[in-house]
Design an enzyme around this catalytic site. Structure first.
Site, PDB file in Angstrom:
ATOM      1  N   HIS A 153      41.631  42.538  28.795  1.00 18.92           N
ATOM      2  CA  HIS A 153      41.153  41.798  29.964  1.00 18.92           C
ATOM      3  C   HIS A 153      39.816  41.145  29.628  1.00 18.92           C
ATOM      4  CE1 HIS A 153      44.399  43.794  31.862  1.00 18.92           C
ATOM      5  NE2 HIS A 153      44.094  43.357  33.057  1.00 18.92           N
ATOM      6  N   ARG A 535      53.931  44.065  29.183  1.00 22.91           N
ATOM      7  CA  ARG A 535      53.815  43.827  30.630  1.00 22.91           C
ATOM      8  C   ARG A 535      54.285  42.423  30.936  1.00 22.91           C
ATOM      9  NH1 ARG A 535      49.044  43.343  35.123  1.00 22.91           N
ATOM     10  NH2 ARG A 535      48.042  42.001  33.600  1.00 22.91           N
ATOM     11  N   GLU A 656      50.790  46.363  43.306  1.00 20.45           N
ATOM     12  CA  GLU A 656      49.453  45.767  43.322  1.00 20.45           C
ATOM     13  C   GLU A 656      48.971  45.325  44.701  1.00 20.45           C
ATOM     14  OE1 GLU A 656      48.744  43.280  39.561  1.00 20.45           O
ATOM     15  OE2 GLU A 656      50.917  43.239  39.757  1.00 20.45           O
ATOM     16  N   ASP A 697      44.124  43.451  42.113  1.00 22.09           N
ATOM     17  CA  ASP A 697      44.748  42.532  43.064  1.00 22.09           C
ATOM     18  C   ASP A 697      44.769  43.089  44.473  1.00 22.09           C
ATOM     19  OD1 ASP A 697      45.767  40.040  41.642  1.00 22.09           O
ATOM     20  OD2 ASP A 697      46.421  41.615  40.294  1.00 22.09           O
ATOM     21  N   ARG A 735      42.604  50.321  36.418  1.00 25.01           N
ATOM     22  CA  ARG A 735      41.233  50.109  36.887  1.00 25.01           C
ATOM     23  C   ARG A 735      40.540  49.025  36.095  1.00 25.01           C
ATOM     24  NH1 ARG A 735      39.308  54.020  40.083  1.00 25.01           N
ATOM     25  NH2 ARG A 735      40.504  55.933  40.284  1.00 25.01           N
ATOM     26  N   ARG A 868      42.786  34.786  39.327  1.00 20.99           N
ATOM     27  CA  ARG A 868      42.858  36.161  38.857  1.00 20.99           C
ATOM     28  C   ARG A 868      41.682  36.970  39.397  1.00 20.99           C
ATOM     29  NH1 ARG A 868      46.489  37.744  35.267  1.00 20.99           N
ATOM     30  NH2 ARG A 868      47.694  36.215  34.091  1.00 20.99           N
TER      31      ARG A 868
END
Length: 1033
Positions: A153, A535, A656, A697, A735, A868
């Protein structure tokens, strides 16, 4: 979250301030030499002005503080662009130096504490005192299953080159603490610090190219090599020693309470750059790196295990090896011949150890000064990768290979002959030199049995590495599978045999050293270092099934209702034939999905971890992946003529949004009610269902408070659903680093989960800057791993209390409802908010940071819903408003207090761990929020018609602070964590001017969009604020 939050021990500030003074003084000396005295004097003036304003504000003299801040803003606005750029760089670097000093100080304090809180020794002792039996404690620790999943990320803002330099500065600070340093040693140390700081100043802090997914994966592998490789054995020794002390039994040698996973190169959700080929390459590269690390360790062991006495079993294996090789001496000579490797595209993918200096030593202590000796960090010169390194092109951070051709690739025949001659000579030289370094080999069989066995292990590892290179090059692989290692059990067998032999011969002290460490590494890291999760978004699987059902004239899958989908999927899953015809032609996006399942079938569960379905909302989302996976495995095994390697991947739904979280329990119940699925879970996954819950999210969807409550209820419901069917549950927590995305101290987070949700197993992501902060240095990593172990142990054996009475749940529902309505009315329903967000924050400019391979939006729309979660939080963190973490909370608490529930809320705070941690995290954010700075962004950058909205939001922030303090009983934010408060205050004299400078640069840039110097200045201020806030998104 702030990286200083995670370990909350009190620290003595005197030595910390001394370190900061040394670093600031040396940095000023460097600046004097690099940019001149005029600039340094101006820099100091701005710092003093800023510090005075901070002091005035902290003592409540607001008017004077405001005057000083206005003077500061005026001086910054008069600066030329070059000067502003240098000022931003200087303050950013100083904040990074302060961060290094903070981390170093925490490590120093840990060394001075006889028994660290939350350590294994501390928690095991408390549990035994509370009446837990030694056997019960031993069994719980031995059976614990925690997996830390590192993700790519995009929140790590520092270039890896600078991270390296920061680590070297940290080592020098550590060396400076030694009491035995002479005056001359200390002078040399100062010179080294000056060199490192000069190097930092002269390095471009901005990434000029976007990283590729392979670059991100290499960064993850680098964390293993740099830190976790050393930390894991140390951590496991601490667990084992504490267990032995309190239960009388050591941790089993192959027991792994913690393992590691990765999303780097596997997370394709919204990232078109992660393809099936990327996933395959990253997984194979991870295997190659694991083998490379094992070869180094085996080399060291061969030096160490020179003894002759051994068990009969080891002696038999030794004779078998020698007989198989026919002539032992010839075999030893062949071991000493380097393997030549041609230049290849594979080499450009390797972790870039070759162009970066060592940053740590073998035992995790300071590496300054460092003596290279055989048996420590020494590696023999003719190791098989030496030839590779000699001809490897340098690899830059963006992964592109240096365009200079290698000597071997030159076309001139005379040059080629000369190069061959040189290479042959160097080979002979290395081989001869190697004979001096390696232990002399026995003339008679069986004299050095451990060396013979380990030599065979090394030989097999080298063949494994060669095999992996062929796979990466997509060359034919004709090697006999018995010649290389495929599974870690194959590597463990000879190592455990050596261990048992040493123990049986009375050499346990040797067995429990380097050999035990290697066995523990193999057990933890396996043959892949970190298993790669895949994913993908649920809609992409529906599109693939649409293409298949349309091709087979069965209709359009996505148009069917849920019952029809489940009927079709279950029927196909029970069948034994592939569903997808080999002749099918589909759109590129669909083909990519099918290719991903094909690669998953090729690699199997030995290399891959879970298949995570983002935006999951129905049972059919899970069965769709199970069907596509089964189909790919059938096709692949048909091509191979044998079953696929490894097992099927675990399929993990990720819930989410608030709506999906509310339906999570019913989805799991529906799945487990299907006979095929339940039997599949029992047979293939040991009766274990894994469910992922998303914090980012859900927070963006409904606000932090509502998200926290919905996550808590969803976990309760999922646990209850699994219990109804007697299926074990592992919850996977997605997280983020910041509190707005579910971040927070690890211990606090685990201790506040619903009762029964942490039953000895847990998965959790660690993202972006938090990976480096928590695991970037071995000593810090050991501490973090212990905290994970003890927090999960306590949550399992002493589960946190549920809400004491039903009224507390009702009260939470009321607060959550008001909070969500307030949040959504502002973010999604106020027509001015989107424009306000774009004007008041640097959100639009964040895309130029080049900190991640994926786009900042899932779709091209500018709406908040498609943005995002990371840039959403990142942008508000930059302005110090930190809005996503608190918006809506104040309205919910105010509503409850006005209805006379203030005393009840205080009781909830005192007695309910979940509620207390939620309030504490929000209070932590409020301690970092800065209303005057947020107002500056509003007043300078926002259109006049929208400034009123900014005023309303600032009032909302003040109201939130007031009601949070009413509940916690504190007089001001962070009253319960004075250490963090003081650390934040110490950063403000450097942080505030960077924010003021960012406002000025944004104002200029929005009038002159094409000015690249201004854009650079903005990106430097973003770096600086991230360093000062100690987190990004």
């Amino acid at each position: 979250m702030d990286t200083t939050d995670d370990i909350a021990e009190e620290i003595s500030f005197q030595t910390f301030e001394d370190d900061c003074r040394i670093l600031r003084s040396l940095f000023n000396d460097v600046l004097l030499r690099e940019v001149g005295s005029d600039f340094v004097h101006k820099l100091e003036r701005i710092r003093v002005l800023s510090e005075s304003a901070c002091n005035m504000r902290s003592t409540g003299i607001e008017d004077t503080a405001e005057l000083l801040e206005k003077q500061l803003i005026s001086e910054l606005s008069k600066m030329g662009l070059e000067e502003a750029l240098m000022l931003g760089r200087a303050f950013s670097h100083y904040l990074n130096l302060m961060g290094i000093a903070e981390t170093h100080h925490r490590l120093r304090e840990q060394k001075n504490v006889p028994q660290l809180s939350k350590s294994c020794d501390d928690i095991f002792s408390k549990l035994i005192q509370e009446g837990v039996s030694p056997d019960d404690l031993y069994n719980h620790v031995s059976q614990q299953e925690v997996e830390i999943v590192l993700t790519a990320h995009p929140t790590q803002i520092n270039r890896r080159t600078l991270q390296y330099k920061h680590i070297r500065i940290a080592h020098l600070l550590e060396y400076n603490d030694r009491p035995d340093l002479s005056h001359e040693d200390r002078e040399m140390l100062i010179e080294d610090l000056v060199r490192e700081i000069t190097s930092v100043w002269q390095t471009d802090e901005l990434r000029r190219h976007k990283p590729t997914p392979v670059d991100e994966a290499r960064a993850g592998l680098h964390i293993v090599e740099q830190s976790l490789w050393r930390a894991v054995p140390h951590y496991l020794r601490r667990v084992s020693n504490a267990l032995k002390k309190h239960t009388g039994k050591a941790l089993p040698l192959t027991c792994t309470p913690i393992k590691f996973g990765s999303w780097m190169g596997g997370d394709r959700d919204g990232n078109p750059n992660v393809t099936a080929k990327v996933t395959r390459d990253v997984s194979l590269l991870s295997r190659w790196m694991a083998v490379d690390l094992y070869i180094r360790e085996v080399d060291n062991l061969r030096f160490e295990l020179s003894m002759n006495r051994c068990s009969d079993a080891l002696l038999k294996l030794t004779h078998d090896i020698l007989e198989k090789e026919n002539a032992a001496k010839d075999k030893y000579d062949s071991w000493n011949q380097p393997i030549q490797r041609s230049q290849s595209k594979f080499q450009s993918m390797l972790p870039t150890r070759v162009d970066l200096p060592p940053t740590d030593c073998n035992n995790g202590d300071s590496q300054h000064p460092k003596l290279e000796l055989p048996g420590t960090d020494y590696m023999p010169l003719n190791r098989q990768d030496s030839a590779r390194k000699a001809h490897m092109p340098s690899v830059e951070e963006n992964g592109s290979a240096n365009t200079q051709s290698s000597p071997i690739s030159r076309s001139s025949s005379s040059q080629l002959l000369a190069q061959r001659k040189l290479f042959a000579e160097s080979t002979v030289g290395r081989a001869s030199f190697q004979k001096l370094l390696e232990p002399s080999q026995p003339q008679q069989p069986g004299i050095a049995p451990y060396r013979i066995v380990l030599g065979n292990v090394k030989d097999k590892l080298m063949k494994t590495q060669k095999h992996l290179e062929h796979l990466l090059e997509e060359l034919p692989c004709e090697a006999d599978p018995s010649d290389y290692y495929e599974a870690c059990q194959q590597l463990l067998e000879p190592l455990l045999l050596c261990y048992d032999s040493l123990q049986s011969c009375g050499s346990g002290v040797l067995a429990d050293g380097r050999l035990a460490d290697l066995i523990r590494r193999v057990s933890t890291f396996g043959m892949v270092l970190m298993k790669l999760d895949l994913r993908q978004e649920s809609g992409r699987h529906s599109e693939a099934l649409d293409a298949i059902t349309n091709y087979l004239d069965m209709g359009t899958y996505s148009e069917w209702d849920e019952d029809k989908k489940l009927e079709f999927l279950t029927k196909e899953l029970k069948g034994k034939r592939p569903l997808v015809p080999s002749s099918i032609e589909v759109a590129p996006d669909v083909q990519e999905v099918l290719d991903t399942f094909r690669v998953a079938a090729e690699l199997g569960s030995d290399s891959l971890g879970a298949y995570v379905i983002s935006m999951a909302s129905n049972a059919s989302d899970v069965l769709a992946v199970e069907l596509l996976q089964k189909d790919a495995r059938l096709s692949h095994s048909g091509e191979l003529g044998r079953p696929c390697i490894g097992g099927t991947l675990r399929v993990v739904p990720l819930f989410e949004t608030v709506k999906d979280l509310r339906g999570a329990g019913s989805v799991i119940r529906k799945l487990l009610s299907i006979d095929w699925y339940r039997e599949h879970i029992i047979k293939n996954h040991n009766g274990h269902q894994e469910v992922m819950v998303g914090y980012s999210d859900s927070g963006k969807d409904a606000g932090r408070f509502t998200a926290a409550w919905e996550l808590y209820k969803a976990q309760e419901d999922v646990v209850a659903a699994c219990n109804e069917y007697n299926i074990k549950i592992t919850l996977f927590h997605g997280r983020g680093g910041s509190i707005g995305r579910g971040g927070g101290p690890t211990y606090l987070a685990i201790q506040s989960q619903p009762p029964g949700s942490v039953m000895g197993s847990l998965r959790s992501t660690e993202q972006g800057e938090m990976v480096q902060a928590k695991f970037g240095r071995p000593q810090i990593a050991v501490r973090q791993l212990e905290i994970y172990t003890t927090a999960v142990l306590l949550a399992t054996m002493r589960p946190p209390l549920p809400p004491r009475e039903e009224n507390w749940r009702n009260l939470m529902e009321e607060i959550s409802k008001v909070s969500c309505e307030n949040y959504r009315s502002t973010v999604y329903e106020n027509p001015d908010f989107l424009a306000y967000f774009h004007e008041a924050t640097p959100q639009a400019e964040l895309g130029h940071l080049n900190i991640g391979s994926r786009p900042t939006r899932r779709k091209s729309s500018t709406a908040i819903g498609h943005l995002r979660a990371i840039p959403w939080v990142f942008a508000w963190t930059q302005t110090r408003f930190v809005l996503p973490a608190w918006l809506g909370v104040g309205a919910g608490l105010k509503s409850a207090c006005e209805k006379g529930n203030a005393d009840e809320l205080r009781a909830m705070y005192q007695e309910w761990p979940f509620f207390q941690s939620t309030i504490d995290l929000i209070e932590m954010v409020l301690g970092k929020a800065d209303i005057p700075i947020a107002k500056l962004y509003n007043d300078v950058l926002v259109s006049e018609s929208r400034r009123e909205l900014g005023g309303q939001l600032r009032n909302e922030l003040m109201s939130t602070e007031m009601y949070v303090l009413v509940v916690s009983g504190h007089e001001k934010p962070l009253e319960g964590n004075r250490t963090l408060r003081k650390l934040i205050d110490s950063r403000l004299p450097y942080l505030n001017p960077i924010n003021m400078l960012q406002v000025e640069v944004l104002k200029r840039l929005r009038r002159d969009q094409g000015n690249h110097k201004l854009r650079d200045a903005l990106l430097i201020t973003i770096n600086g604020i991230a360093a000062g806030m100690r987190n990004t998104g």
